[in-house]
Write a protein that holds these residues in place. Sequence first.
Motif, PDB file in Angstrom:
ATOM      1  N   GLN A   1       0.830  -1.206   0.000  1.00  0.00           N
ATOM      2  CA  GLN A   1       0.000   0.000   0.000  1.00  0.00           C
ATOM      3  C   GLN A   1       0.864   1.256   0.000  1.00  0.00           C
ATOM      4  O   GLN A   1       0.542   2.232  -0.685  1.00  0.00           O
ATOM      5  CB  GLN A   1      -0.943   0.005   1.201  1.00  0.00           C
ATOM      6  CG  GLN A   1      -2.095  -0.952   1.060  1.00  0.00           C
ATOM      7  CD  GLN A   1      -3.084  -0.822   2.192  1.00  0.00           C
ATOM      8  OE1 GLN A   1      -3.568   0.261   2.469  1.00  0.00           O
ATOM      9  NE2 GLN A   1      -3.389  -1.927   2.852  1.00  0.00           N
ATOM     10  N   ALA A   2       1.951   1.245   0.752  1.00  0.00           N
ATOM     11  CA  ALA A   2       2.849   2.407   0.781  1.00  0.00           C
ATOM     12  C   ALA A   2       3.436   2.653  -0.607  1.00  0.00           C
ATOM     13  O   ALA A   2       3.492   3.803  -1.080  1.00  0.00           O
ATOM     14  CB  ALA A   2       3.958   2.203   1.811  1.00  0.00           C
ATOM     15  N   HIS A   3       3.863   1.590  -1.282  1.00  0.00           N
ATOM     16  CA  HIS A   3       4.387   1.727  -2.646  1.00  0.00           C
ATOM     17  C   HIS A   3       3.300   2.245  -3.587  1.00  0.00           C
ATOM     18  O   HIS A   3       3.540   3.102  -4.431  1.00  0.00           O
ATOM     19  CB  HIS A   3       4.920   0.384  -3.166  1.00  0.00           C
ATOM     20  CG  HIS A   3       6.230  -0.004  -2.593  1.00  0.00           C
ATOM     21  ND1 HIS A   3       7.407   0.654  -2.880  1.00  0.00           N
ATOM     22  CD2 HIS A   3       6.561  -0.986  -1.729  1.00  0.00           C
ATOM     23  CE1 HIS A   3       8.401   0.087  -2.230  1.00  0.00           C
ATOM     24  NE2 HIS A   3       7.915  -0.913  -1.519  1.00  0.00           N
ATOM     25  N   GLN A   4       2.099   1.697  -3.444  1.00  0.00           N
ATOM     26  CA  GLN A   4       0.983   2.093  -4.310  1.00  0.00           C
ATOM     27  C   GLN A   4       0.648   3.568  -4.116  1.00  0.00           C
ATOM     28  O   GLN A   4       0.393   4.279  -5.083  1.00  0.00           O
ATOM     29  CB  GLN A   4      -0.240   1.223  -4.019  1.00  0.00           C
ATOM     30  CG  GLN A   4      -1.390   1.448  -4.954  1.00  0.00           C
ATOM     31  CD  GLN A   4      -1.123   0.880  -6.337  1.00  0.00           C
ATOM     32  OE1 GLN A   4      -0.232   0.082  -6.536  1.00  0.00           O
ATOM     33  NE2 GLN A   4      -1.885   1.302  -7.298  1.00  0.00           N
ATOM     34  N   ARG A   5       0.620   4.035  -2.860  1.00  0.00           N
ATOM     35  CA  ARG A   5       0.338   5.453  -2.594  1.00  0.00           C
ATOM     36  C   ARG A   5       1.379   6.345  -3.258  1.00  0.00           C
ATOM     37  O   ARG A   5       1.029   7.333  -3.904  1.00  0.00           O
ATOM     38  CB  ARG A   5       0.295   5.723  -1.094  1.00  0.00           C
ATOM     39  CG  ARG A   5      -0.936   5.171  -0.408  1.00  0.00           C
ATOM     40  CD  ARG A   5      -1.053   5.671   1.021  1.00  0.00           C
ATOM     41  NE  ARG A   5       0.096   5.380   1.850  1.00  0.00           N
ATOM     42  CZ  ARG A   5       0.240   4.271   2.582  1.00  0.00           C
ATOM     43  NH1 ARG A   5      -0.714   3.345   2.589  1.00  0.00           N
ATOM     44  NH2 ARG A   5       1.315   4.090   3.323  1.00  0.00           N
ATOM     45  N   ALA A   6       2.655   5.989  -3.112  1.00  0.00           N
ATOM     46  CA  ALA A   6       3.724   6.797  -3.708  1.00  0.00           C
ATOM     47  C   ALA A   6       3.634   6.773  -5.229  1.00  0.00           C
ATOM     48  O   ALA A   6       3.780   7.805  -5.893  1.00  0.00           O
ATOM     49  CB  ALA A   6       5.088   6.290  -3.241  1.00  0.00           C
ATOM     50  N   PHE A   7       3.364   5.596  -5.792  1.00  0.00           N
ATOM     51  CA  PHE A   7       3.256   5.483  -7.244  1.00  0.00           C
ATOM     52  C   PHE A   7       2.086   6.311  -7.773  1.00  0.00           C
ATOM     53  O   PHE A   7       2.230   7.070  -8.724  1.00  0.00           O
ATOM     54  CB  PHE A   7       3.084   4.012  -7.652  1.00  0.00           C
ATOM     55  CG  PHE A   7       2.775   3.857  -9.106  1.00  0.00           C
ATOM     56  CD1 PHE A   7       3.761   4.010 -10.063  1.00  0.00           C
ATOM     57  CD2 PHE A   7       1.474   3.598  -9.527  1.00  0.00           C
ATOM     58  CE1 PHE A   7       3.474   3.904 -11.412  1.00  0.00           C
ATOM     59  CE2 PHE A   7       1.173   3.486 -10.870  1.00  0.00           C
ATOM     60  CZ  PHE A   7       2.175   3.644 -11.823  1.00  0.00           C
TER      61      PHE A   7
END
Length: 118
Positions: free
Chosen positions: A44-50
Amino acid sequence: MHAIYDELGGSDGVRTAVAVMYHRVVADPELAPWFEGIDVDRLQAHQRAFLAAAFGGPQVFSGRSIGEAHHGMAITDAAFDRVVASLMTALADLGVAKEAVGAVGERLEDLRADIVTA
């Protein structure tokens, strides 16, 4: 013209939409197998940043390319469609304008060839 990121509610809007989307996809029997053994909080953290970077927000994403991240996962067109639909539904449910939701769908559709491998 405002960035799609702003129309999604900025950081808080993206955070909420991603949380709602992942809650739905990990509970979806057709999608759950792709998420078994995965650290969903980290994902989720990666998805938010992406998504923030992709939609005109802060450029803090430094992960692998979308193609590298999904390489060898045998993601089908149907699975891609279900995940995109989950995000778009989450955005709509959170009150994001129809035009912004449509713009998100268009941007994600542009990534299909990099994600779908089966």
